[in-house]
Design a protein around this motif. Structure first.
Motif, PDB file in Angstrom:
ATOM      1  N   MET A   1      -5.742  12.714  -6.165  1.00  0.00           N
ATOM      2  CA  MET A   1      -6.274  11.462  -6.385  1.00  0.00           C
ATOM      3  C   MET A   1      -5.973  11.277  -7.899  1.00  0.00           C
ATOM      4  SD  MET A   1      -9.352   9.146  -5.427  1.00  0.00           S
ATOM      5  CE  MET A   1      -8.803   8.415  -3.992  1.00  0.00           C
ATOM      6  N   PRO A   2      -5.635  10.228  -8.329  1.00  0.00           N
ATOM      7  CA  PRO A   2      -5.268   9.922  -9.939  1.00  0.00           C
ATOM      8  C   PRO A   2      -6.784   9.718 -10.544  1.00  0.00           C
ATOM      9  CG  PRO A   2      -4.669   8.049  -8.646  1.00  0.00           C
ATOM     10  CD  PRO A   2      -5.076   9.050  -7.665  1.00  0.00           C
ATOM     11  N   THR A   3      -6.720   9.945 -11.797  1.00  0.00           N
ATOM     12  CA  THR A   3      -8.315   9.862 -12.409  1.00  0.00           C
ATOM     13  C   THR A   3      -8.160   8.290 -12.902  1.00  0.00           C
ATOM     14  OG1 THR A   3      -6.890   9.899 -14.476  1.00  0.00           O
ATOM     15  CG2 THR A   3      -7.392  12.032 -13.929  1.00  0.00           C
ATOM     16  N   GLN A   4      -9.631   8.172 -13.034  1.00  0.00           N
ATOM     17  CA  GLN A   4      -9.940   6.767 -13.012  1.00  0.00           C
ATOM     18  C   GLN A   4      -9.486   6.180 -14.232  1.00  0.00           C
ATOM     19  OE1 GLN A   4     -10.527   5.680 -10.167  1.00  0.00           O
ATOM     20  NE2 GLN A   4     -12.772   5.254  -9.901  1.00  0.00           N
ATOM     21  N   LYS A   5      -9.421   4.940 -14.452  1.00  0.00           N
ATOM     22  CA  LYS A   5      -8.914   4.426 -15.710  1.00  0.00           C
ATOM     23  C   LYS A   5      -9.525   3.043 -15.878  1.00  0.00           C
ATOM     24  CE  LYS A   5      -4.891   1.957 -13.798  1.00  0.00           C
ATOM     25  NZ  LYS A   5      -4.771   0.465 -14.381  1.00  0.00           N
ATOM     26  N   MET A   6      -9.571   2.638 -17.193  1.00  0.00           N
ATOM     27  CA  MET A   6     -10.276   1.169 -17.586  1.00  0.00           C
ATOM     28  C   MET A   6      -9.472   0.155 -16.996  1.00  0.00           C
ATOM     29  SD  MET A   6     -12.713   2.076 -19.450  1.00  0.00           S
ATOM     30  CE  MET A   6     -13.177   0.593 -20.198  1.00  0.00           C
TER      31      MET A   6
ATOM     32  N   GLY B   1       0.845  -6.231   4.648  1.00  0.00           N
ATOM     33  CA  GLY B   1      -0.222  -5.412   3.898  1.00  0.00           C
ATOM     34  C   GLY B   1      -0.592  -4.046   4.105  1.00  0.00           C
ATOM     35  N   THR B   2       0.419  -3.230   4.802  1.00  0.00           N
ATOM     36  CA  THR B   2       0.497  -1.922   4.957  1.00  0.00           C
ATOM     37  C   THR B   2       0.502  -1.337   3.517  1.00  0.00           C
ATOM     38  OG1 THR B   2       2.749  -1.803   5.166  1.00  0.00           O
ATOM     39  CG2 THR B   2       1.302  -1.950   7.124  1.00  0.00           C
ATOM     40  N   VAL B   3       1.426  -1.507   2.707  1.00  0.00           N
ATOM     41  CA  VAL B   3       1.529  -0.997   1.284  1.00  0.00           C
ATOM     42  C   VAL B   3       0.256  -1.114   0.451  1.00  0.00           C
ATOM     43  CG1 VAL B   3       2.947  -1.217  -0.885  1.00  0.00           C
ATOM     44  CG2 VAL B   3       4.087  -1.357   1.302  1.00  0.00           C
ATOM     45  N   LYS B   4      -0.253  -2.282   0.402  1.00  0.00           N
ATOM     46  CA  LYS B   4      -1.507  -2.418  -0.286  1.00  0.00           C
ATOM     47  C   LYS B   4      -2.759  -1.768   0.171  1.00  0.00           C
ATOM     48  CE  LYS B   4      -4.223  -6.488  -2.157  1.00  0.00           C
ATOM     49  NZ  LYS B   4      -4.328  -7.750  -2.209  1.00  0.00           N
ATOM     50  N   ARG B   5      -2.781  -1.739   1.512  1.00  0.00           N
ATOM     51  CA  ARG B   5      -3.962  -1.066   2.131  1.00  0.00           C
ATOM     52  C   ARG B   5      -3.878   0.432   1.679  1.00  0.00           C
ATOM     53  NH1 ARG B   5      -5.168  -1.090   8.478  1.00  0.00           N
ATOM     54  NH2 ARG B   5      -5.596  -3.526   7.804  1.00  0.00           N
ATOM     55  N   VAL B   6      -2.644   1.273   1.905  1.00  0.00           N
ATOM     56  CA  VAL B   6      -2.415   2.561   1.561  1.00  0.00           C
ATOM     57  C   VAL B   6      -2.709   2.788  -0.292  1.00  0.00           C
ATOM     58  CG1 VAL B   6      -0.598   4.238   1.473  1.00  0.00           C
ATOM     59  CG2 VAL B   6      -0.983   3.020   3.527  1.00  0.00           C
ATOM     60  N   ALA B   7      -2.045   1.989  -0.732  1.00  0.00           N
ATOM     61  CA  ALA B   7      -2.289   2.011  -2.077  1.00  0.00           C
ATOM     62  C   ALA B   7      -3.586   1.991  -2.828  1.00  0.00           C
ATOM     63  CB  ALA B   7      -1.539   1.116  -2.949  1.00  0.00           C
ATOM     64  N   HIS B   8      -4.374   1.302  -2.030  1.00  0.00           N
ATOM     65  CA  HIS B   8      -5.920   1.085  -2.542  1.00  0.00           C
ATOM     66  C   HIS B   8      -6.523   2.223  -1.918  1.00  0.00           C
ATOM     67  CE1 HIS B   8      -6.009  -2.556  -4.625  1.00  0.00           C
ATOM     68  NE2 HIS B   8      -5.251  -3.272  -3.355  1.00  0.00           N
ATOM     69  N   GLN B   9      -6.225   2.755  -0.808  1.00  0.00           N
ATOM     70  CA  GLN B   9      -6.786   4.021  -0.024  1.00  0.00           C
ATOM     71  C   GLN B   9      -6.655   5.132  -1.023  1.00  0.00           C
ATOM     72  OE1 GLN B   9      -5.451   4.253   3.705  1.00  0.00           O
ATOM     73  NE2 GLN B   9      -6.935   2.985   4.653  1.00  0.00           N
ATOM     74  N   LEU B  10      -5.255   5.386  -1.519  1.00  0.00           N
ATOM     75  CA  LEU B  10      -4.979   6.635  -2.459  1.00  0.00           C
ATOM     76  C   LEU B  10      -5.426   6.324  -3.703  1.00  0.00           C
ATOM     77  CD1 LEU B  10      -1.630   7.552  -0.714  1.00  0.00           C
ATOM     78  CD2 LEU B  10      -3.874   8.315  -0.247  1.00  0.00           C
ATOM     79  N   GLY B  11      -5.606   5.082  -4.244  1.00  0.00           N
ATOM     80  CA  GLY B  11      -5.937   4.807  -5.592  1.00  0.00           C
ATOM     81  C   GLY B  11      -4.541   4.829  -6.677  1.00  0.00           C
TER      82      GLY B  11
ATOM     83  N   ALA C   1       5.407  11.392  -1.549  1.00  0.00           N
ATOM     84  CA  ALA C   1       5.908  11.467   0.101  1.00  0.00           C
ATOM     85  C   ALA C   1       4.825  11.180   0.818  1.00  0.00           C
ATOM     86  CB  ALA C   1       6.219  13.020   0.349  1.00  0.00           C
ATOM     87  N   GLN C   2       3.123  11.657   0.627  1.00  0.00           N
ATOM     88  CA  GLN C   2       2.232  11.196   1.177  1.00  0.00           C
ATOM     89  C   GLN C   2       2.088   9.871   1.447  1.00  0.00           C
ATOM     90  OE1 GLN C   2      -1.373  12.267  -0.668  1.00  0.00           O
ATOM     91  NE2 GLN C   2      -2.729  11.993   1.336  1.00  0.00           N
ATOM     92  N   ALA C   3       2.205   9.053   0.351  1.00  0.00           N
ATOM     93  CA  ALA C   3       2.075   7.611   0.341  1.00  0.00           C
ATOM     94  C   ALA C   3       2.984   6.972   1.145  1.00  0.00           C
ATOM     95  CB  ALA C   3       2.271   6.958  -1.221  1.00  0.00           C
TER      96      ALA C   3
ATOM     97  N   SER D   1       4.220   0.611  -7.263  1.00  0.00           N
ATOM     98  CA  SER D   1       4.673   1.830  -7.335  1.00  0.00           C
ATOM     99  C   SER D   1       4.977   2.287  -5.813  1.00  0.00           C
ATOM    100  CB  SER D   1       3.366   2.798  -8.170  1.00  0.00           C
ATOM    101  OG  SER D   1       3.460   2.542  -9.350  1.00  0.00           O
ATOM    102  N   VAL D   2       3.713   2.048  -5.089  1.00  0.00           N
ATOM    103  CA  VAL D   2       3.932   2.490  -3.514  1.00  0.00           C
ATOM    104  C   VAL D   2       5.112   1.723  -3.094  1.00  0.00           C
ATOM    105  CG1 VAL D   2       2.808   2.764  -1.452  1.00  0.00           C
ATOM    106  CG2 VAL D   2       1.368   3.157  -3.438  1.00  0.00           C
ATOM    107  N   ARG D   3       5.188   0.326  -3.310  1.00  0.00           N
ATOM    108  CA  ARG D   3       6.153  -0.310  -2.956  1.00  0.00           C
ATOM    109  C   ARG D   3       7.454   0.105  -2.887  1.00  0.00           C
ATOM    110  NH1 ARG D   3       4.617  -5.095  -1.112  1.00  0.00           N
ATOM    111  NH2 ARG D   3       3.173  -5.283  -2.802  1.00  0.00           N
ATOM    112  N   ALA D   4       7.598   0.507  -4.388  1.00  0.00           N
ATOM    113  CA  ALA D   4       8.995   0.971  -4.686  1.00  0.00           C
ATOM    114  C   ALA D   4       9.252   2.364  -4.275  1.00  0.00           C
ATOM    115  CB  ALA D   4       8.853   1.247  -6.126  1.00  0.00           C
ATOM    116  N   TRP D   5       8.386   3.345  -3.854  1.00  0.00           N
ATOM    117  CA  TRP D   5       8.616   4.406  -3.331  1.00  0.00           C
ATOM    118  C   TRP D   5       8.969   4.421  -1.733  1.00  0.00           C
ATOM    119  CZ3 TRP D   5       3.315   6.641  -4.981  1.00  0.00           C
ATOM    120  CH2 TRP D   5       3.270   6.836  -6.373  1.00  0.00           C
TER     121      TRP D   5
END
Length: 113
Positions: free
Chosen positions: A1-6, A39-49, A21-23, A54-58
């Motif tokens: 999971m990515p680090t938290q950012k401002m 809504g699938t891309v948005k849901r997965v992106a938020h779940q993974l942080g 690949a996981q995303a 980015s996820v949509r492009a992948w």
């Protein structure tokens, strides 16, 4: 999971191939379960942080690579980049050779003392 950012700060995070690949796999699984793309891309992106775009492009690129969508595959894109670099190098060498030939041609045309 990515680090938290401002909030609002641009992200320079680089994701590994495994994370991407996981995303993509999760988005495809969710699409199969729900039977919809909405809504699938948005849901997965938020779940993974991860970033939604980015996820949509992948996912889009994975679809192209798998032949499910039209476009330039990753392998073709790498080959094009390699060929463009070669063209730049050849043009640079050609310019150098033109300059050198003009210089030596001028030297040959000068009268000898």
């Amino acid at each position: 999971m990515p680090t938290q950012k401002m909030p609002g700060a641009p992200s320079t995070r680089r994701y590994s191939v495994e994370e991407k690949a996981q995303a993509v796999r999760l988005v495809r699984q969710l699409r199969a379960e729900l039977g919809t793309d909405h809504g699938t891309v948005k849901r997965v992106a938020h779940q993974l942080g991860y970033g939604v775009e980015s996820v949509r492009a992948w996912v889009r690129q994975a679809d192209v690579d798998d032949g499910a969508a039209p476009g330039v595959t990753t392998a073709d894109r790498a080959r094009i980049k390699e060929l463009e670099q070669e063209v730049r190098e050849l043009r640079r060498v050609n310019a150098i050779l033109k300059s050198a030939s003009a210089f030596f041609a001028a030297e040959l045309d000068r009268p000898r003392r």
